[in-house]
Design a protein around this motif. Structure first.
Motif, PDB file in Angstrom:
ATOM      1  N   PRO A 146      65.315 -49.941  81.781  1.00  0.00           N
ATOM      2  CA  PRO A 146      64.291 -49.831  83.144  1.00  0.00           C
ATOM      3  C   PRO A 146      63.318 -48.952  83.149  1.00  0.00           C
ATOM      4  O   PRO A 146      62.813 -48.787  83.928  1.00  0.00           O
ATOM      5  N   ASP A 147      63.008 -48.279  81.933  1.00  0.00           N
ATOM      6  CA  ASP A 147      61.917 -47.766  81.685  1.00  0.00           C
ATOM      7  C   ASP A 147      60.700 -48.535  80.890  1.00  0.00           C
ATOM      8  O   ASP A 147      60.049 -47.891  79.974  1.00  0.00           O
ATOM      9  N   ALA A 153      53.746 -46.680  75.086  1.00  0.00           N
ATOM     10  CA  ALA A 153      53.385 -45.345  74.163  1.00  0.00           C
ATOM     11  C   ALA A 153      54.417 -45.291  73.138  1.00  0.00           C
ATOM     12  O   ALA A 153      54.128 -44.619  71.905  1.00  0.00           O
ATOM     13  N   LYS A 154      55.879 -45.706  73.399  1.00  0.00           N
ATOM     14  CA  LYS A 154      56.691 -45.449  72.201  1.00  0.00           C
ATOM     15  C   LYS A 154      56.288 -46.585  71.119  1.00  0.00           C
ATOM     16  O   LYS A 154      56.368 -45.900  69.815  1.00  0.00           O
ATOM     17  N   ARG A 155      55.767 -47.434  71.375  1.00  0.00           N
ATOM     18  CA  ARG A 155      55.316 -48.422  70.369  1.00  0.00           C
ATOM     19  C   ARG A 155      54.254 -48.052  69.449  1.00  0.00           C
ATOM     20  O   ARG A 155      54.193 -47.979  68.187  1.00  0.00           O
ATOM     21  N   ALA A 156      53.103 -47.387  70.245  1.00  0.00           N
ATOM     22  CA  ALA A 156      52.063 -46.795  69.622  1.00  0.00           C
ATOM     23  C   ALA A 156      52.452 -45.733  68.874  1.00  0.00           C
ATOM     24  O   ALA A 156      51.626 -45.551  67.756  1.00  0.00           O
ATOM     25  N   LYS A 160      54.993 -47.972  62.475  1.00  0.00           N
ATOM     26  CA  LYS A 160      54.394 -49.215  62.212  1.00  0.00           C
ATOM     27  C   LYS A 160      53.536 -49.728  63.495  1.00  0.00           C
ATOM     28  O   LYS A 160      52.928 -50.849  63.021  1.00  0.00           O
ATOM     29  N   GLY A 161      53.284 -48.918  64.431  1.00  0.00           N
ATOM     30  CA  GLY A 161      52.710 -49.491  65.432  1.00  0.00           C
ATOM     31  C   GLY A 161      53.299 -50.533  66.286  1.00  0.00           C
ATOM     32  O   GLY A 161      52.611 -51.121  67.188  1.00  0.00           O
ATOM     33  N   ALA A 195      60.668 -44.556  60.917  1.00  0.00           N
ATOM     34  CA  ALA A 195      60.385 -43.537  62.137  1.00  0.00           C
ATOM     35  C   ALA A 195      61.127 -42.118  61.901  1.00  0.00           C
ATOM     36  O   ALA A 195      60.487 -41.324  62.211  1.00  0.00           O
ATOM     37  N   HIS A 196      62.164 -42.107  61.155  1.00  0.00           N
ATOM     38  CA  HIS A 196      62.978 -40.751  61.015  1.00  0.00           C
ATOM     39  C   HIS A 196      62.160 -39.947  60.257  1.00  0.00           C
ATOM     40  O   HIS A 196      62.248 -38.578  60.180  1.00  0.00           O
TER      41      HIS A 196
END
Length: 201
Positions: A146-147, A153-156, A160-161, A195-196
């Motif tokens: 739903p978001d 913004a989460k991708r950026a 790894k972009g 990401a961690h």
């Protein structure tokens, strides 16, 4: 039969089934049905309600518990007890490490990870591996979120972009079940692009 798949409609399984070695000899199995006799198994089932725990009904919590953990655990127990050659991959989630807004989903995936790390196999030919992907760009759960406005913004912000693609997970599943000699076992492979390493401690 070589490969039995629960969750054959998922993006990961769909990508896996395009690979020639797999496409010729696999069968889709409903998520609440016993797996048939096979050499290899993939559990690619999951459900996320998408609400915080306190907003979920008992039925929703129970559904997540069964689909994301209990049915997989019970069927893996049965296969390990009865099939000397069972090679099994289950799909977990990086949310089992990091948590998420749906705490029940994260908890059930964490339970699944612990099960894989602690389950004792019965024969040297058996294998049990969990792959825990982070957000999958073309995965159903991502496409139904739903978001959607928060995803760029989460991708950026990802190291790894970008997010993970289902084909990348499918290739790792293929490696575990068809290329590796089976020594890779009892582990959870965290597939999150590092990401961690960017998370605050």
């Amino acid at each position: 039969m070589t490969l039995a798949i629960r969750g054959a409609g998922s993006a990961i399984a769909s990508e896996l089934m395009t690979m020639p070695q797999v496409a010729m000899d696999c069968v889709a199995v409903p998520r609440d049905t016993l797996m048939p006799d096979a050499d290899r198994y993939l559990f690619c089932q999951g459900v996320q309600i998408g609400k915080p725990a306190e907003a979920q009904e008992d039925e929703e919590r129970g559904l997540q518990w069964r689909v994301n953990f209990a049915w997989i655990r019970d069927e893996c127990d049965r296969l390990i007890a009865t099939n000397d050659r069972a090679r099994i991959v289950v799909i977990g989630s990086d949310a089992g490490f990091t948590g998420c807004y749906d705490e029940i989903y994260a908890e059930t995936k964490a339970r699944l990870h612990q099960y894989v790390r602690s389950k004792r196999l019965r024969t040297p030919r058996q294998q049990l591996v969990c792959i825990a992907p982070s957000v999958i760009e073309d995965g159903g759960m991502t496409l139904r979120r739903p978001d959607q406005d928060r995803l760029p913004a989460k991708r950026a912000a990802h190291p790894k972009g970008r997010f993970l693609w289902a084909v990348e997970v499918a290739k790792l599943v293929h490696y575990c079940l068809y290329v590796d000699a089976g020594y890779l076992s009892g582990i959870v492979i965290r597939l999150n692009g590092g990401a961690h390493t960017c998370s605050p401690s």
